[in-house]
Design a protein around this motif. Structure first.
Motif, PDB file in Angstrom:
ATOM      1  N   ARG A  44       0.927  -1.231  -0.224  1.00 61.62           N
ATOM      2  CA  ARG A  44      -0.242  -0.329  -0.158  1.00 61.62           C
ATOM      3  C   ARG A  44       0.924   1.159  -0.091  1.00 61.62           C
ATOM      4  N   ILE A  45       1.790   0.619   0.710  1.00 60.51           N
ATOM      5  CA  ILE A  45       2.724   2.498   1.209  1.00 60.51           C
ATOM      6  C   ILE A  45       3.572   2.695  -0.121  1.00 60.51           C
ATOM      7  N   THR A  46       3.869   1.533  -0.901  1.00 52.28           N
ATOM      8  CA  THR A  46       4.395   1.572  -2.432  1.00 52.28           C
ATOM      9  C   THR A  46       3.644   1.883  -3.370  1.00 52.28           C
ATOM     10  N   LYS A  47       2.839   1.485  -3.323  1.00 50.36           N
ATOM     11  CA  LYS A  47       1.446   1.749  -4.322  1.00 50.36           C
ATOM     12  C   LYS A  47       1.053   3.861  -4.439  1.00 50.36           C
ATOM     13  N   LYS A  48       0.883   3.982  -3.221  1.00 49.91           N
ATOM     14  CA  LYS A  48       0.924   4.761  -2.630  1.00 49.91           C
ATOM     15  C   LYS A  48       2.526   6.668  -3.448  1.00 49.91           C
ATOM     16  N   ALA A  53       3.671  10.483  -7.089  1.00 52.57           N
ATOM     17  CA  ALA A  53       5.172  10.675  -8.093  1.00 52.57           C
ATOM     18  C   ALA A  53       4.527  10.174  -9.799  1.00 52.57           C
ATOM     19  N   GLY A  54       3.029  10.308 -10.051  1.00 55.37           N
ATOM     20  CA  GLY A  54       2.980  10.427 -10.688  1.00 55.37           C
ATOM     21  C   GLY A  54       3.734   9.242 -12.186  1.00 55.37           C
ATOM     22  N   ALA A  55       3.458   8.410 -11.140  1.00 52.86           N
ATOM     23  CA  ALA A  55       3.774   6.615 -12.137  1.00 52.86           C
ATOM     24  C   ALA A  55       2.807   5.779 -12.560  1.00 52.86           C
ATOM     25  N   LEU A  56       3.101   5.128 -13.748  1.00 51.06           N
ATOM     26  CA  LEU A  56       2.286   4.279 -13.728  1.00 51.06           C
ATOM     27  C   LEU A  56       2.983   3.021 -14.378  1.00 51.06           C
ATOM     28  N   PRO A  57       1.875   2.023 -14.298  1.00 48.81           N
ATOM     29  CA  PRO A  57       2.109   0.552 -13.760  1.00 48.81           C
ATOM     30  C   PRO A  57       3.040   0.585 -15.352  1.00 48.81           C
ATOM     31  N   GLU A  58       4.229  -0.664 -15.129  1.00 47.78           N
ATOM     32  CA  GLU A  58       4.935  -1.179 -16.988  1.00 47.78           C
ATOM     33  C   GLU A  58       4.110  -0.621 -18.105  1.00 47.78           C
ATOM     34  N   TRP A  59       2.775  -1.802 -17.735  1.00 51.21           N
ATOM     35  CA  TRP A  59       1.837  -1.991 -18.970  1.00 51.21           C
ATOM     36  C   TRP A  59       1.759  -0.946 -19.227  1.00 51.21           C
ATOM     37  N   MET A  60       0.796   0.148 -18.306  1.00 51.42           N
ATOM     38  CA  MET A  60      -0.020   1.440 -19.028  1.00 51.42           C
ATOM     39  C   MET A  60       0.967   2.205 -19.180  1.00 51.42           C
ATOM     40  N   GLN A  61       2.353   2.741 -18.961  1.00 48.08           N
ATOM     41  CA  GLN A  61       3.253   2.971 -19.662  1.00 48.08           C
ATOM     42  C   GLN A  61       3.405   2.720 -20.725  1.00 48.08           C
ATOM     43  N   LEU A  62       3.290   1.390 -21.539  1.00 53.03           N
ATOM     44  CA  LEU A  62       3.427   0.513 -22.839  1.00 53.03           C
ATOM     45  C   LEU A  62       2.913   1.167 -23.624  1.00 53.03           C
ATOM     46  N   GLU A  63       1.375   1.078 -22.859  1.00 59.94           N
ATOM     47  CA  GLU A  63       0.402   1.689 -23.467  1.00 59.94           C
ATOM     48  C   GLU A  63       0.135   3.018 -24.062  1.00 59.94           C
ATOM     49  N   VAL A  64       0.983   4.129 -23.205  1.00 62.18           N
ATOM     50  CA  VAL A  64       1.330   5.289 -23.888  1.00 62.18           C
ATOM     51  C   VAL A  64       2.247   5.377 -24.366  1.00 62.18           C
ATOM     52  N   ASP A  65       2.994   4.700 -24.721  1.00 61.45           N
ATOM     53  CA  ASP A  65       4.235   4.789 -25.566  1.00 61.45           C
ATOM     54  C   ASP A  65       3.868   4.630 -26.947  1.00 61.45           C
ATOM     55  N   ILE A  66       3.305   3.526 -27.092  1.00 60.32           N
ATOM     56  CA  ILE A  66       2.958   2.895 -28.068  1.00 60.32           C
ATOM     57  C   ILE A  66       1.776   3.446 -28.934  1.00 60.32           C
ATOM     58  N   ASN A 111       5.329  -2.944 -33.041  1.00 61.25           N
ATOM     59  CA  ASN A 111       5.743  -4.351 -33.004  1.00 61.25           C
ATOM     60  C   ASN A 111       6.256  -5.293 -31.982  1.00 61.25           C
ATOM     61  N   THR A 112       7.422  -4.772 -31.495  1.00 61.36           N
ATOM     62  CA  THR A 112       8.340  -5.240 -30.673  1.00 61.36           C
ATOM     63  C   THR A 112       7.531  -4.610 -28.908  1.00 61.36           C
ATOM     64  N   MET A 113       6.750  -3.355 -28.981  1.00 61.71           N
ATOM     65  CA  MET A 113       6.469  -2.611 -27.835  1.00 61.71           C
ATOM     66  C   MET A 113       4.853  -3.696 -27.696  1.00 61.71           C
ATOM     67  N   ILE A 114       4.810  -3.696 -28.683  1.00 62.10           N
ATOM     68  CA  ILE A 114       2.862  -4.360 -28.722  1.00 62.10           C
ATOM     69  C   ILE A 114       2.868  -5.573 -28.003  1.00 62.10           C
ATOM     70  N   LEU A 115       4.199  -6.814 -28.233  1.00 63.98           N
ATOM     71  CA  LEU A 115       4.395  -7.599 -28.073  1.00 63.98           C
ATOM     72  C   LEU A 115       4.477  -7.945 -26.934  1.00 63.98           C
ATOM     73  N   GLN A 116       5.355  -7.224 -25.760  1.00 65.10           N
ATOM     74  CA  GLN A 116       5.576  -6.721 -24.773  1.00 65.10           C
ATOM     75  C   GLN A 116       4.391  -6.619 -24.240  1.00 65.10           C
ATOM     76  N   TYR A 117       3.719  -5.835 -24.394  1.00 63.58           N
ATOM     77  CA  TYR A 117       2.261  -5.160 -23.709  1.00 63.58           C
ATOM     78  C   TYR A 117       1.581  -5.836 -23.086  1.00 63.58           C
ATOM     79  N   ASN A 118       1.413  -7.197 -24.799  1.00 65.53           N
ATOM     80  CA  ASN A 118       0.579  -7.989 -24.673  1.00 65.53           C
ATOM     81  C   ASN A 118       0.720  -9.267 -23.449  1.00 65.53           C
ATOM     82  N   MET A 119       2.045  -9.356 -23.200  1.00 63.89           N
ATOM     83  CA  MET A 119       2.438 -10.621 -22.381  1.00 63.89           C
ATOM     84  C   MET A 119       2.661  -9.886 -20.828  1.00 63.89           C
ATOM     85  N   ILE A 120       2.821  -8.476 -20.484  1.00 64.29           N
ATOM     86  CA  ILE A 120       2.846  -8.394 -19.023  1.00 64.29           C
ATOM     87  C   ILE A 120       1.277  -7.090 -19.025  1.00 64.29           C
ATOM     88  N   CYS A 121       0.422  -7.546 -19.832  1.00 65.94           N
ATOM     89  CA  CYS A 121      -0.817  -5.871 -19.351  1.00 65.94           C
ATOM     90  C   CYS A 121      -1.607  -7.657 -18.466  1.00 65.94           C
TER      91      CYS A 121
END
Length: 144
Positions: A44-48, A53-66, A111-121
């Motif tokens: 909970r502390i880590t998430k807060k 800090a405005g950080a996104l989970p990796e899969w959400m950041q990948l979505e923005v980047d894609i 395409n590589t980012m899409i593959l990575q997104y599909n694996m971790i989302c």
């Protein structure tokens, strides 16, 4: 309304009328929906901290980047077509080779980012991204 909801609301109203909730120490205070009761305290502390800090989970950041990279690649392709249309005939093939290599690199990256997104989302959150069809896109460029 279904019968369970009707019965539940009636029971809550009866309890309110009897004063069952009058001694509640949190009475009148807003509910705190930010706290994730399902997580252990350390998470909970880590998430807060990450949320503040405005950080996104990796899969959400990948979505923005894609989305950003896909848009940039489409614009790059449009600029390449305009450049080819304006290029003198004697230098078109040389320009096509360079543009083909640049577009292939950009499309491969997306395409590589899409593959990575599909694996971790997480399964319930996945948004479909269509990868670039390299062969089709490069053939289209070659046909110009």
């Amino acid at each position: 309304m279904d019968w369970m909801r009707i019965v539940g609301e009636r029971k809550i109203k009866e309890a309110m009328d009897e004063g069952v909730f009058d001694d509640n120490p949190l009475k009148g205070q807003p509910l705190n929906y930010d706290e994730d009761a399902g997580l252990p305290p350390d998470q909970r502390i880590t998430k807060k901290i990450l949320k503040n800090a405005g950080a996104l989970p990796e899969w959400m950041q990948l979505e923005v980047d894609i989305r950003r990279e896909r848009e940039a690649t489409v614009k790059q392709k449009e600029r390449a077509y305009k450049l080819l249309d304006k290029a003198p005939l004697e230098s078109r093939e040389r320009i096509k080779v360079r543009l083909r290599a640049e577009l292939k690199e950009s499309m491969d990256a997306v395409n590589t980012m899409i593959l990575q997104y599909n694996m971790i989302c997480p399964a319930g959150y996945a948004r479909p991204f269509a990868p670039f069809s390299l062969q089709k896109e490069l053939e289209e460029l070659s046909a110009r």
